[in-house]
Design a protein around this motif. Structure first.
Motif, short mmCIF file in Angstrom:
data_model
loop_
_atom_site.label_atom_id
_atom_site.label_comp_id
_atom_site.label_asym_id
_atom_site.label_seq_id
_atom_site.Cartn_x
_atom_site.Cartn_y
_atom_site.Cartn_z
N LYS A 54 1.93 96.31 71.37
CA LYS A 54 1.52 96.89 70.09
C LYS A 54 2.46 97.98 69.60
O LYS A 54 2.49 98.28 68.41
N SER A 55 3.25 98.55 70.50
CA SER A 55 4.18 99.61 70.10
C SER A 55 5.55 99.08 69.72
O SER A 55 6.41 99.85 69.28
N THR A 56 5.78 97.77 69.86
CA THR A 56 7.10 97.22 69.55
C THR A 56 7.28 97.05 68.05
O THR A 56 6.32 96.74 67.33
N PRO A 57 8.49 97.24 67.53
CA PRO A 57 8.73 97.09 66.09
C PRO A 57 8.36 95.71 65.56
O PRO A 57 7.82 95.59 64.45
N PHE B 275 6.06 93.50 66.62
CA PHE B 275 4.61 93.36 66.50
C PHE B 275 4.09 94.17 65.31
O PHE B 275 3.27 93.69 64.52
N GLN B 276 4.55 95.40 65.16
CA GLN B 276 4.08 96.25 64.08
C GLN B 276 4.44 95.68 62.71
O GLN B 276 3.65 95.77 61.77
N LYS B 277 5.61 95.08 62.62
CA LYS B 277 6.01 94.47 61.34
C LYS B 277 5.15 93.26 61.03
O LYS B 277 4.74 93.05 59.88
N VAL C 205 2.07 92.73 61.98
CA VAL C 205 0.76 93.24 61.57
C VAL C 205 0.82 93.77 60.14
O VAL C 205 -0.05 93.49 59.32
N ALA C 206 1.86 94.56 59.83
CA ALA C 206 2.00 95.15 58.51
C ALA C 206 2.12 94.08 57.43
O ALA C 206 1.66 94.27 56.30
N ARG D 159 -6.14 93.35 68.56
CA ARG D 159 -4.92 94.14 68.38
C ARG D 159 -5.15 95.62 68.68
O ARG D 159 -4.22 96.35 69.01
N ARG D 160 -6.40 96.05 68.58
CA ARG D 160 -6.72 97.45 68.81
C ARG D 160 -7.41 97.68 70.15
O ARG D 160 -7.14 98.66 70.85
#
Length: 295
Positions: free
Chosen positions: A50-53, A55-57, A59-60, A79-80
Motif C-alpha cells: 500500500k505504500s508503493t507508488p 499501488f497508490q497511483k 488507487v488514485a 486496501r485499508r
C-alpha cells in the motif's frame, strides 16, 4: 501494443518462477488455513504494497471499482484493513485468506449460513451459493469459491500442520522485502491463464504454460522490479523456450510505435536467461517510466 498493455505484460512477467533460500515470509495463521490439495500460492504483503507508488497511483486512478462497491456496502476495505493476503488454489478452486483488523458489517443483501460452526456470508443460501465470505475473528477472514472456502475452514479447524508442506516451505524462503510473490507445484496454469492476451506477438502466456514448479517475486517500491523462474522437462526445451521468449521481446521492440520511444526502455528492462532446465526472466522498470505509463 499500447503503454497500458505493455505495463500489464511486464507486471505479468514477474508473476512466475521457482525458488531460492531466503528468510521466512508466510503469516503462520494464514499458513494453517491453506488446504492440503493446494498447488499454487500467491502472497501480497499489503502493509508494504500500500505504500508503493504504483499501488497508490492505481488507487488514485480508481482502478478497483468492484472493491469500492464492496467497501461501501460492508464497511470492510481490503486496501485499508488487510495486513497480509494469501491466495491458495488447487487448480480449479481458489480461496483468498486475509489477516488484518476487521470491523465488518454484513451487506444488506447477504445471506448467512452455518458451516461447522463458522458463519459464511453469500449472495445465496447454502444450496445455491457458489462463493462466500467468512470473518473468523477480528484479525482473520477468508473468501472464495465455496468448496475452497470450506476446505480452508476445515483445514484451520483440524489443526493439522502438514498441509501443502512443500509449497509452504518454498514460500517461506522468499524474502520479506518482496511485496508480491507466488509459487506453484507441477504444471498449473493459474498464472498463465491470468496473463494479458497475446498482443502483436507478445504471447507470454504460451511461454509460461510450458513451465512447472514456478516462483515469482516482485518489488514495487522504486518502480517495477521482479524475478520469475520455472523449469522445463529438459535443457533443450528450456533453450527453445528461452529463444522464443527473447524473440517475443524483440518483436515487441519492433512493434513499438515511433511516437512512444519510452516503451523501448520497458522492453530493455526485460531479460531472459536459461541454465540447464531452468528459465529465468527478470524485469526492471524505473519509477519514472512506470509513472509515464500510468499517465
Amino acid at each position: 501494443m499500447n503503454t497500458r498493455e505493455t505495463l500489464l505484460v511486464c507486471t505479468s512477467l514477474i508473476l512466475l518462477g521457482a525458488g531460492r533460500a531466503r528468510a521466512e515470509r508466510v503469516d503462520n495463521v494464514l499458513a494453517r488455513m491453506v488446504p492440503a490439495d493446494t498447488v499454487a500460492l500467491i502472497g501480497m504483503r499489503m502493509e508494504q504494497l500500500k505504500s508503493t507508488p504504483l499501488f497508490q497511483k492505481l488507487v488514485a486512478q480508481g482502478k478497483f471499482p468492484p472493491m469500492d462497491e464492496f467497501a461501501r456496502e460492508s464497511g470492510f476495505d481490503p486496501r485499508r484493513d488487510v495486513r497480509d493476503l494469501l491466495l491458495a488454489s488447487n487448480g480449479s478452486q481458489t480461496v483468498l485468506l486475509a489477516r488484518g483488523a476487521f470491523h465488518f458489517k454484513a451487506p444488506d443483501k447477504a445471506k448467512k449460513f452455518n458451516y461447522h460452526g463458522y458463519v459464511i456470508l453469500s449472495n445465496a443460501g447454502p444450496e445455491q451459493a457458489h462463493a462466500g465470505f467468512c470473518v473468523l475473528d477480528a484479525t482473520l477472514a477468508a473468501a472464495g469459491q465455496l468448496p475452497a472456502l470450506e476446505a480452508a475452514l476445515d483445514q484451520y479447524k483440524s489443526g493439522k500442520k502438514n498441509n501443502a508442506a512443500a509449497l509452504l516451505t518454498r514460500a517461506r524462503a522468499i524474502a520479506e522485502s518482496y511485496q508480491l510473490w507466488g509459487v506453484t507445484a507441477g504444471r498449473t496454469n493459474l498464472f498463465s491463464e491470468n496473463m494479458p492476451g497475446a498482443s502483436k506477438g507478445a504471447d507470454f502466456g504460451r511461454i509460461f504454460r510450458s513451465l512447472e514448479n514456478t516462483l515469482f517475486e516482485a518489488d514495487l517500491r522504486t518502480g517495477l522490479k521482479g524475478l520469475a523462474e520455472g523449469y522445463c522437462p529438459s535443457a533443450q526445451d528450456a533453450k527453445s523456450l528461452g529463444d522464443a521468449a527473447r524473440g517475443m521481446v524483440g518483436m515487441a521492440r519492433l512493434n513499438t510505435p515511433e511516437n512512444q520511444p519510452d516503451l523501448l526502455r520497458v522492453w530493455d528492462g526485460v531479460k531472459v536467461e536459461q541454465a540447464d532446465r531452468k528459465l529465468t526472466l527478470t524485469v526492471d522498470v524505473g519509477q519514472d517510466l512506470v509513472d509515464q505509463l500510468l499517465t
